[in-house]
Scaffold this active site. Structure first.
Site, PDB file in Angstrom:
ATOM      1  N   ARG A  61       0.364  10.432   0.235  1.00 22.30           N
ATOM      2  CA  ARG A  61       0.677  11.523   1.164  1.00 22.30           C
ATOM      3  C   ARG A  61       1.900  12.298   0.766  1.00 22.30           C
ATOM      4  NH1 ARG A  61       0.437   8.163   6.730  1.00 22.30           N
ATOM      5  NH2 ARG A  61      -1.322   6.898   6.084  1.00 22.30           N
ATOM      6  N   GLU A  69       0.852  -1.198   0.000  1.00 21.94           N
ATOM      7  CA  GLU A  69       0.000   0.000   0.000  1.00 21.94           C
ATOM      8  C   GLU A  69       0.883   1.241   0.000  1.00 21.94           C
ATOM      9  OE1 GLU A  69      -2.665   0.429   3.401  1.00 21.94           O
ATOM     10  OE2 GLU A  69      -2.710   2.598   3.087  1.00 21.94           O
ATOM     11  N   LYS A  88     -11.134  -2.125   6.497  1.00 16.30           N
ATOM     12  CA  LYS A  88      -9.945  -1.784   7.276  1.00 16.30           C
ATOM     13  C   LYS A  88     -10.444  -1.322   8.651  1.00 16.30           C
ATOM     14  CE  LYS A  88      -6.640   2.052   7.133  1.00 16.30           C
ATOM     15  NZ  LYS A  88      -5.488   2.615   6.425  1.00 16.30           N
TER      16      LYS A  88
END
Ligand code: 3PG
Length: 215
Positions: free
Chosen positions: A53, A49, A136
């Site tokens: 950001r 993943e 999640k």
């Protein structure tokens, strides 16, 4: 074409079943992306993943996607534009800290399987209503940790979780030993310092350690 929630969860289940841990990656320098992915895949963690950001994140997804044996997704999806960008970069799955109607729709429209974040019973039930039974659990550590996931599994056993946030080598088994946890996400396998210094062997060792956590 749109991706159904059922198909999205099926695809993400396959990703989550590849290894006990999904590395959560913050890539600042795109030249680090490929060797980082190679080290993690070599260590036994193929599902990666890349969080959206950093300015390098989308190029990192592109570069990592070329690594044989890996499957690269985009994390920190917040807006529909993030979803479009992730898909265009080649992400095969998407991860979000939460879920909004707009984000869910964008993922279905872009056919990007969404692993959405939820922690409360109501958040989980809302996602179930929409057809998502693989979620999640974020931020795991500060949302009650493994005992909270175990407790939610009482009334809602049909939901499976990937806890992320505060998961480490030392507590990962608390999560992975639960029947309603399929895998966990964590950043500890790719510490920023080791990435900056190009210590790929050390990262491969961390990945191998994580990949051998029993499920
Ligand atoms: C994140 O979004 O940063 C992830 O949840 C990773 O959390 P961690 O750094 O505690 O593994």
């Amino acid at each position: 074409m749109t991706l159904s929630p059922q198909d999205a969860c099926k695809m993400n289940r396959e990703v989550c079943e590849m290894a006990p841990i999904v590395p959560v990656l913050v890539v600042n320098d795109v030249t680090r992306a490929r060797p980082l992915a190679e080290a993690l895949v070599a260590g036994g963690l193929p599902a990666l993943e890349v969080t959206l950001r950093t300015p390098a994140a989308l190029d990192a997804i592109k570069a990592m996607s070329e690594v044989p044996g890996g499957i690269v997704g985009a994390g920190t999806l917040v807006t529909p534009q993030d979803v479009k960008n992730a898909k265009a970069a080649g992400a095969k799955f998407g991860v979000s800290p939460g879920a909004t109607d707009a984000l869910i729709k964008a993922c279905e429209d872009e056919e990007l399987p969404l692993l959405a974040g939820a922690v409360t019973a109501s958040e989980v039930m809302r996602m179930l209503e929409k057809g998502y039974d693989l979620l999640k659990f974020f931020p795991a550590g500060t949302s009650g940790g493994a005992p909270a996931i175990k407790a939610i599994g009482g009334p809602l056993p049909q939901v499976t979780f990937c806890p992320t946030g505060g998961v480490s080598l030392s507590n990962a088994m608390d999560y992975l030993s639960l029947p309603n946890v399929i895998c966990a996400g964590g950043s500890w396998v790719a510490p920023g310092k080791l990435v900056d210094e190009g210590k790929w062997d050390e990262i491969e060792t961390l990945a191998r350690e994580a990949s051998q956590l029993g499920k």
